[in-house]
Enzyme design. Structure first.
Site: not given
Ligand code: ACM
Ligand code: ZN
Length: 414
Positions: A127, A156, A201, A265, A413
């Site tokens: 990101r 990602d 992702h 996800e 993140w």
């Molecule tokens: C995550 O935070 N999607 C692993």
């Protein structure tokens, strides 16, 4: 003074500390072999091997006449030096010589060893691109905190950050490839676990190679956070060729025993409608159960197939806790991020677990309620006290199950 029983790797760590100290303090220390059993040299730092100390542990004794450091491995020597640096003037962390610092140490005895073998930090470069100098700073901070594993989230929806020679279009989106950086981590007793997040992702890869998706696209590299319905198509053999090619190059770059294959996800809506995915479900006789639709078992099929490929190459997989849905791959380590429940379930199934619960150690959450004064974050509220209060071993596990909790990790993140 360095005992000759310490290995070469310890010696290079001690030499860099001597150089670091000299550059900042103006001292002219050198490392010298500690000979025989004569009395310890005075007014010096003495490094000794002690086989009775556990891996990564050390003992530090600061006496009026000498500093004695003992360890059984290079990590122990390294962590003793980190503690010593914490006791010295903070100038030791800079790169400027200083003349007004007091180079004294308080007398003390420390016996220190880690409770967990896995002490991780996750960093998402997909990101937000981090240049090499920034990554080196992160590794330095990890070393200061005696963390030994960097989990590097390289791919990602918002970008693919690792150059893969066989798939050059991936690099049009942005790449990093730097073998020297791996060495920089190694010198700080930090292992790097690369992550290629699959089968979800994957928007960045799909934008470059639309054939790998169920619909064929067109796809765009995502400009926003969130979960995307478009993921890799496991109905197509070429998807597995792609994954194996990518992982082959990843293994060439990273010696780590563990490779993280993501798994979080991954919506199943495309797979439900895709003839090729449905044909795979039929051919592999994948069946729904009372908890999960057949498409969840299709993700388990992907994970197990990738695990076999990596196991055959002497590597092991780690996956996010979604890999528990359907059927857990035989040898997988589970990273529990949606709280600790996934980790508890995996430990009961006798699988190794790394605890990274979002409500404690997601470092992209706000550290304060006064969010208007903070840089943009994903939301949430994890103040420092909360982060430090994490107990990675849940009280609900019995003694046998507790052994499967191998450590904890903060996730940054971006
Ligand atoms: C995550 O935070 N999607 C692993
Ligand atoms: Zn498909």
């Amino acid at each position: 003074y360095v005992s000759p029983e310490l290995d070469k790797n310890s010696l290079s760590i001690i030499d860099s500390f001597a150089q670091n100290l000299n550059a900042i303090s103006g001292f002219q220390t050198t490392s010298q072999p500690l000979e025989g059993t004569e009395a310890l040299p005075k007014k010096n730092i003495v490094f000794e091997a002690n086989k009775d100390i556990v891996p990564e542990g050390y003992e530090l004794s600061i006496q009026p006449d000498a500093v004695i450091i003992q360890a059984s491995d290079r990590s122990g020597i390294f962590y003793a030096i980190q503690t010593l640096k914490q006791l010295l003037p903070t100038a030791i962390y800079g790169d400027q010589p200083t003349s007004d610092a007091q180079w004294t140490l308080p007398c003390m005895e420390i016996k220190d060893a880690p409770r967990f073998g896995y002490r991780g930090l996750h960093i998402d470069v997909a990101r937000h691109f981090f240049p090499k100098e920034e990554m080196k700073k992160i590794l330095d901070l990890m070393a200061l905190h005696k963390q030994n594993t960097l989990h590097w989230h390289l791919t990602d929806d918002q970008g693919w950050r690792i150059e893969i020679k066989k798939y050059p279009r991936l690099t049009e989106i942005g790449s990093i490839r730097n073998k020297t950086m791996i060495k920089y981590a190694e010198e700080r007793c930090i292992n790097i676990i690369p992550e290629v997040d699959l089968p979800g992702h994957m928007m960045a890869a799909l934008a470059a190679y639309p054939d790998l998706g169920c619909t064929g696209g067109p796809y765009e590299v995502s400009g926003q956070w969130g979960v995307r319905d478009d993921v890799l198509c496991p109905g197509k053999e070429k998807t597995f060729t792609f994954i194996e090619d990518v992982l082959t190059e990843v293994m060439e770059l990273f010696p780590s025993e563990y490779i993280h294959i993501g798994g979080d996800e991954c919506p199943k809506v495309r797979w439900e409608k895709c003839p090729k995915c449905q044909a795979r479900i039929k051919a592999e006789r994948l069946k729904a159960n009372d908890k999960h639709k057949a498409e969840f078992f299709l993700q388990s099929y992907v994970t197990a197939r990738v695990e076999k490929f990596l196991n055959d190459h002497g590597r092991k997989i780690i996956g996010w806790d979604e890999i528990l849905e359907g059927e857990l791959a035989p040898n997988a380590t589970v990273m529990s991020w949606r709280g600790m429940d996934g980790g508890i379930e995996a430990a009961r199934l006798k699988h190794p677990v790394i605890m990274t619960p979002n409500n404690y150690v997601y470092l992209d959450y706000y550290p304060t309620m006064n969010t208007q004064d903070e840089p943009l974050a994903i939301g949430g509220y994890n103040p420092v006290e909360k982060v430090y209060s994490l107990e990675p071993v849940p009280a609900s596990l019995n003694e046998e199950e507790r052994k499967y909790i191998i450590g904890a990790q903060g996730n940054l993140w971006t």
